[in-house]
Every structure is written in C-alpha cells, then in structure tokens.
Design an enzyme around this catalytic site. Structure first.
Site, PDB file in Angstrom:
ATOM      1  N   MET A 144       0.848  -1.199  -0.186  1.00  0.00           N
ATOM      2  CA  MET A 144      -0.097   0.112   0.282  1.00  0.00           C
ATOM      3  C   MET A 144       1.061   1.221  -0.141  1.00  0.00           C
ATOM      4  O   MET A 144       0.475   2.395   0.246  1.00  0.00           O
ATOM      5  CB  MET A 144      -1.094  -0.089   1.117  1.00  0.00           C
ATOM      6  N   ARG A 152       2.642   2.994   9.054  1.00  0.00           N
ATOM      7  CA  ARG A 152       1.748   3.802  10.061  1.00  0.00           C
ATOM      8  C   ARG A 152       2.868   4.471  11.323  1.00  0.00           C
ATOM      9  O   ARG A 152       2.459   5.327  11.732  1.00  0.00           O
ATOM     10  CB  ARG A 152       0.798   2.909  10.869  1.00  0.00           C
ATOM     11  N   LYS A 163       5.029 -10.050   9.554  1.00  0.00           N
ATOM     12  CA  LYS A 163       4.415  -8.736  10.060  1.00  0.00           C
ATOM     13  C   LYS A 163       2.894  -8.912  10.345  1.00  0.00           C
ATOM     14  O   LYS A 163       2.480  -8.722  11.260  1.00  0.00           O
ATOM     15  CB  LYS A 163       4.827  -7.494   9.526  1.00  0.00           C
ATOM     16  N   ASP A 164       2.320  -9.203   9.059  1.00  0.00           N
ATOM     17  CA  ASP A 164       0.737  -9.339   8.932  1.00  0.00           C
ATOM     18  C   ASP A 164       0.515 -10.888   8.929  1.00  0.00           C
ATOM     19  O   ASP A 164       0.161 -11.429   8.201  1.00  0.00           O
ATOM     20  CB  ASP A 164       0.258  -8.575   7.671  1.00  0.00           C
ATOM     21  N   GLY A 198       4.794 -10.368   4.059  1.00  0.00           N
ATOM     22  CA  GLY A 198       5.746 -10.386   5.462  1.00  0.00           C
ATOM     23  C   GLY A 198       5.038 -10.912   6.536  1.00  0.00           C
ATOM     24  O   GLY A 198       4.080 -10.945   6.587  1.00  0.00           O
ATOM     25  N   LEU A 200       6.628   3.209   1.482  1.00  0.00           N
ATOM     26  CA  LEU A 200       7.712   2.077   1.663  1.00  0.00           C
ATOM     27  C   LEU A 200       8.702   2.135   2.563  1.00  0.00           C
ATOM     28  O   LEU A 200       9.050   3.177   2.975  1.00  0.00           O
ATOM     29  CB  LEU A 200       8.327   1.654   0.030  1.00  0.00           C
ATOM     30  N   GLN A 221     -10.502  -2.490   2.399  1.00  0.00           N
ATOM     31  CA  GLN A 221      -9.960  -3.217   3.256  1.00  0.00           C
ATOM     32  C   GLN A 221     -10.010  -2.360   4.646  1.00  0.00           C
ATOM     33  O   GLN A 221      -9.453  -2.714   5.600  1.00  0.00           O
ATOM     34  CB  GLN A 221      -8.667  -3.901   3.156  1.00  0.00           C
ATOM     35  N   HIS A 276       9.363  -3.586   3.359  1.00  0.00           N
ATOM     36  CA  HIS A 276       8.778  -3.827   1.784  1.00  0.00           C
ATOM     37  C   HIS A 276      10.041  -4.122   0.980  1.00  0.00           C
ATOM     38  O   HIS A 276       9.852  -4.974  -0.017  1.00  0.00           O
ATOM     39  CB  HIS A 276       8.016  -2.350   1.400  1.00  0.00           C
TER      40      HIS A 276
HETATM   41  P1  AMP Z   1       1.294  -3.102   3.582  1.00  0.00           P
HETATM   42  O1  AMP Z   1       2.065  -1.903   2.628  1.00  0.00           O
HETATM   43  O2  AMP Z   1       1.509  -2.703   4.767  1.00  0.00           O
HETATM   44  O3  AMP Z   1       0.056  -3.716   2.887  1.00  0.00           O
HETATM   45  O4  AMP Z   1       2.576  -4.238   3.264  1.00  0.00           O
HETATM   46  C1  AMP Z   1       2.762  -4.852   2.188  1.00  0.00           C
HETATM   47  C2  AMP Z   1       3.574  -6.220   2.423  1.00  0.00           C
HETATM   48  O5  AMP Z   1       4.571  -5.556   3.282  1.00  0.00           O
HETATM   49  C3  AMP Z   1       2.749  -7.070   3.318  1.00  0.00           C
HETATM   50  O6  AMP Z   1       3.076  -8.377   2.827  1.00  0.00           O
HETATM   51  C4  AMP Z   1       3.465  -6.778   4.663  1.00  0.00           C
HETATM   52  O7  AMP Z   1       3.247  -8.005   5.484  1.00  0.00           O
HETATM   53  C5  AMP Z   1       4.732  -6.493   4.501  1.00  0.00           C
HETATM   54  N1  AMP Z   1       5.310  -5.960   5.529  1.00  0.00           N
HETATM   55  C6  AMP Z   1       4.876  -4.734   5.920  1.00  0.00           C
HETATM   56  N2  AMP Z   1       5.707  -4.410   7.199  1.00  0.00           N
HETATM   57  C7  AMP Z   1       6.890  -5.269   7.088  1.00  0.00           C
HETATM   58  C8  AMP Z   1       8.112  -5.439   7.926  1.00  0.00           C
HETATM   59  N3  AMP Z   1       8.215  -4.582   8.951  1.00  0.00           N
HETATM   60  N4  AMP Z   1       8.678  -6.692   7.624  1.00  0.00           N
HETATM   61  C9  AMP Z   1       8.469  -7.281   6.731  1.00  0.00           C
HETATM   62  N5  AMP Z   1       7.480  -7.307   5.819  1.00  0.00           N
HETATM   63  C10 AMP Z   1       6.584  -6.149   6.263  1.00  0.00           C
END
Ligand code: AMP
Length: 286
Positions: free
Chosen positions: A30, A188, A150-151, A148, A33, A61, A37
């Site tokens: 999203m 965030r 993370k989620d 990741g 970055l 979402q 990411h």
């Molecule tokens: P997002 O932009 O938050 O939707 O995340 C995009 C992808 O990056 C998702 O697969 C997340 O799990 C991964 N991600 C976000 N933060 C981290 C992090 N700190 N370490 C590893 N992967 C991450």
C-alpha cells in the site's frame, strides 16, 4: 523501471514476459515503503526474472474511513526507493482500474480465519484484503507472491485462499523487519512521535519475554501478563492472543499444538499497531 498505471498496460507487459518464458515475482503493497517492503522486493528480484511491486491503497480493506484518509501516500518517494534496488515494474493503479463497474471480484469463504483477532476489531477488513489480492493476482499472474510475517493473519488467510482457489502461485513469507529497538517497521509508524517510537520497543520486548515463558506457564497466564505490561505502559491493547498458527484458534495447552503464535494489536497516539511472534515453530521464514 517501468511505472504502469492501467490494467491494459500491465496486461501487455505480462503477456510479453510470458512469451519469453520469464518468471514473475509479485510484491503487493500500500506504499509508504520502508525496509520491510524493500526486503520483499529484493528477495523477489533474486528469485525471479521480473519483479512487479504494486502500490495501491485498497479502500475496501479499511473499515475506518479516517484511517483510509490518513494513510500515507508517497508514490514519488516509493518509486525512487524501488528504482534504487532495481525493481522492474511498479504498478500504481487508480481505484477505478482495480474495481471497474463491470468486474465483480468474488473471494472464497475464508474458513472463519477472517473473523478472529484483526477480523473481530476490523470487520470486513480481510474480505477487502482478499478481494484486492485476488484481483491483483488475476492481473499480474505471478509465479511467486511475497508477503511479510509482520501481517501474520493476513498471510495465513492468503495461503488459505490460494489453496481454496487451487492456485499455483507460490507464497513466500519473509520475517518481520524491525527498528533497532525491535519496533516492527510499518507505514503507520510515520504518524508516531520519536518518543513513542522509542517507547513502542516495549511491544517487541514483551513478545520476546512471552516467547521465553512459553511452556513454563499456561497460555492464559502469559497473555494476561503481556496485556498488563503493555497497558501499564499506557498502550490501549485491543487483543493479545496466543493462537494456533494454522487455525488461529486460541491455544489453551502448548503441548497440544506444534505451531503457536502470539499476536498483538494496540493503539499508540491514535495509531493502531500490530505485531506477532512465533512461540513454537514447525515452520521457518527466510
Ligand atoms: P502493506 O504496505 O502494509 O500492505 O504491506 C505490504 C507487504 O509488506 C505485506 O506483505 C506486509 O506483511 C509486508 N510488510 C509490512 N511491514 C513489514 C515489515 N516490517 N517486515 C516485513 N514485511 C513487512
């Protein structure tokens, strides 16, 4: 690096890659970055001929309108970072491209995995997440999908959905990338004060203590301890759950499960943060 914004453009690009038998790795994001990411993108670049990174803030979402409005949008900066690590393609579509009126994205039933933890506090969130992942996979048609740890709940649900759809896409999970004090990197975090970023290292320290206590006390006792420790420090804890890594059901006895994960969601300065740690593991992430 190509920056594509329409489905037509990316369709044409993907067809040309397929004609040349090139493998495609896909990293959906999203935007806003950070290193977390970028590690996913780097891994994809290593393992595939072509890497596509999408930057799309998916409205379906977000159950909270103000969260959607406040979500950071930094496409130019994101493209600069992605260019530095030699990403092949950035796909940055508009909402109308992803959700045109003539296409209905139907996602399979998510086995109740979408109703607990994040699903309980963010109703509809995972349906929206599954919807956008399905739509993006239909467009990009990758060989590998990078997400990741993370989620945690998110990738567990995506894995479940891929299986249900009998998809051949291989899901690759990478470990959580953290700040020096242990705070999980997140788009965030940009909304936190420096003081809070320092203080929020407590989330990781608490998860680490919980891991050390695993098997020595009951899951209920450990979860209660963690909740108290974080609440006492001023965080508003939504949940601290010790769950089975496959079913996401609450664990009552460590001995009856081989894959156990602690998941936490809390509020800090009006920002919702999530994190997790694998307490007992049969699976390993890179
Ligand atoms: P997002 O932009 O938050 O939707 O995340 C995009 C992808 O990056 C998702 O697969 C997340 O799990 C991964 N991600 C976000 N933060 C981290 C992090 N700190 N370490 C590893 N992967 C991450």
């Amino acid at each position: 690096m190509l920056i594509l914004t329409t489905v037509d453009e990316i369709n044409r690009f993907i067809s040309s890659c397929r004609n040349l038998s090139k493998t495609i790795g896909f990293v959906p994001t999203m935007g806003a970055l950070h290193q977390g990411h970028l590690e996913l993108v780097k891994k994809s670049i290593k393992e595939n001929n072509i890497t596509v990174c999408s930057v799309f803030v998916n409205p379906t979402q977000f159950n909270d309108k103000s969260d959607l409005e406040k979500y950071p949008r930094t496409l130019d900066k994101d493209c600069t970072l992605l260019r530095t690590i030699k990403t092949d393609v950035v796909f940055a579509p508009t909402v109308a491209e992803i959700y045109p009126s003539n296409i209905e994205v139907v996602v399979p039933e998510l086995g109740g995995l979408d109703l607990v933890m994040e699903g309980e506090f963010r109703p509809g969130h995972f349906e929206g997440m599954a919807q956008v992942v399905k739509r993006l996979l239909d467009i990009v048609k990758p060989d590998r999908l990078y997400m990741g740890q993370k989620d945690f709940q998110q990738f567990t649900i995506v894995q479940y959905m891929l299986k249900k759809l009998q998809s051949e896409v291989k899901l690759v999970i990478l470990k959580t990338i953290r700040e020096n004090n242990g705070l999980a990197m997140s788009s965030r975090n940009q909304r936190l004060s420096e003081e809070m970023k320092n203080k929020a290292g407590l989330i990781y320290r608490t998860l680490t203590t919980v891991k050390k206590q695993t098997g020595k006390k009951t899951p209920e006792m450990i979860a209660e301890y963690a909740k108290k420790r974080l609440s006492k420090a001023g965080f508003e804890v939504e949940y601290f759950a010790i769950v089975d890594g496959n079913s996401l059901k609450i664990v009552h006895d460590f001995n009856k499960h081989s894959y156990v994960v602690a998941c936490v969601a809390l509020w800090a300065e009006g920002v919702r943060l999530i994190d997790n740690m694998i307490l007992k593991n049969v699976k390993k992430f890179d």
